[in-house]
Design a protein around this motif. Structure first.
Motif: not given
Length: 349
Positions: A94-101, A192-193
């Motif tokens: 969830a955190a990495q999805e926000q970074i990419l967004a 990866a996540d």
């Protein structure tokens, strides 16, 4: 005297006739048999069922002797550690999805406006620094101010020009947005996540042990509370449909019997009942070899191990049971059987 010779003649004639009959019986050609009969014992396959991961056994749901079907739940590990790992990896995804967004969205209008304002402020500071420098330079020429004031004004002018350059570059970056390399790295990290999350979910699912095939629980090896690893069997399952008869084929019949031919299996436990079977395997090497060099007579005594499969839906044929196998050689063409021929037929008559 004539009567005595006649009796001797009759006795000799009778002996001659009897000798001829015995010679014919012993040396007459034997009629070719159309059935091969061999003997053996029932054997079965076994599966050592085990978990994929280390853990503590929480529950065992079957006992020795229980009949299980494919996909039935047999045992469970304590799932707490695996549940925590899934929760952790879900949060990372969830955190990495926000970074990419955030990277894909680029700079916000407010950020660009702020960068423009900083450029304007830097331009105003530069203009003021230029005026100050010119004033100090004029005053120093008339010796109204010390030379140090001119040097200070020159340093302030350089600083103002550098601040303007910095602000202009920041505005350019805000307009262009994130670098494509940063976006690619964020995508890779997200992949990866997600892979780590999939592995954690798979490990959580693997805390449940399911039966790989239909069978009978032969051994229950551990108890609830035991620590186990992937190399620790939990149950031994006997897969008893199909079963096979381990028998031995004489060398004389080796050229007549081939894999895929039909056969019948009978047992003294079920008089008059025959189980349909088929030849599944014939050993390429002899099992019984009397000597390293065989004579013509000894070669016929060689035996070859044969595996004769049979469907066993009622589970009547059991491990070790002695059986008789009959192979009819007439109209018995070898066939290509499916991988699990017992699934579509009851296999007995």
């Amino acid at each position: 005297m004539a009567s005595k010779k006649k009796r001797i003649f009759l006795v000799l004639f009778a002996l001659l006739v009897i000798g001829g009959v015995l010679f014919w019986v012993l040396h007459r050609p034997k009629a070719a048999t159309n059935v091969v009969t061999i003997y053996g014992n029932i054997d079965i396959r076994q599966v050592q069922a085990a978990f994929h991961d280390d853990g503590r056994v929480q529950a065992l749901l079957v006992q020795e002797g229980d009949r299980v079907h494919k996909g039935q739940l047999l045992a469970e590990l304590d799932p707490v550690r695996f549940q925590d790992a899934v929760a952790r990896d879900k949060a990372l995804v969830a955190a990495q999805e926000q970074i990419l967004a955030r990277l894909l969205a680029g700079s916000r209008p407010e950020e660009i406006a702020e960068a423009r304002a900083q450029v304007a402020a830097a331009q105003a500071s530069l203009a003021n620094a230029e005026i100050t420098y010119k004033r100090q330079e004029s005053l120093a020429a008339e010796q109204y101010v010390p030379k140090q004031n001119v040097d200070n004004a020159a340093a302030s002018l350089k600083t103002a020009r550098a601040n303007l350059e910095h602000s202009q570059q920041a505005l350019t970056l805000a307009i262009k947005g994130p670098r494509k390399e940063d976006i690619a790295a964020a995508r890779a990290q997200l992949a990866a996540d997600r892979a780590a999350l999939a592995l954690a979910e798979r490990q959580l699912q693997d805390t449940k042990l399911y039966a790989p095939e239909n069978g009978v629980v032969q051994d229950r090896i551990v108890e609830p509370g035991d620590m186990v690893s992937p190399s620790t069997p939990i149950f031994t399952l006997a897969l008893d449909n199909p079963v096979w008869a381990r028998a031995y084929l004489p060398e004389k019949a080796l050229g007549k019997v081939r894999p895929g031919m039909r056969a019948e299996i009978s047992s003294d436990s079920f008089p008059g009942k025959r189980f349909k079977g088929w030849i599944g395997f014939i050993s390429p090497t002899a099992e019984f070899t009397p000597k390293s060099v065989e004579t013509t007579e000894l070669r016929t005594e060689l035996m070859y191990r044969v595996r004769v499969y049979a469907c066993n839906p009622q589970h009547e044929l059991r491990l070790g049971m002695p059986v008789t196998v009959r192979i009819d050689l007439q109209h018995n063409t070898p066939q290509n059987l499916p991988q699990h021929p017992c699934a579509a037929s009851d296999g007995e008559q």
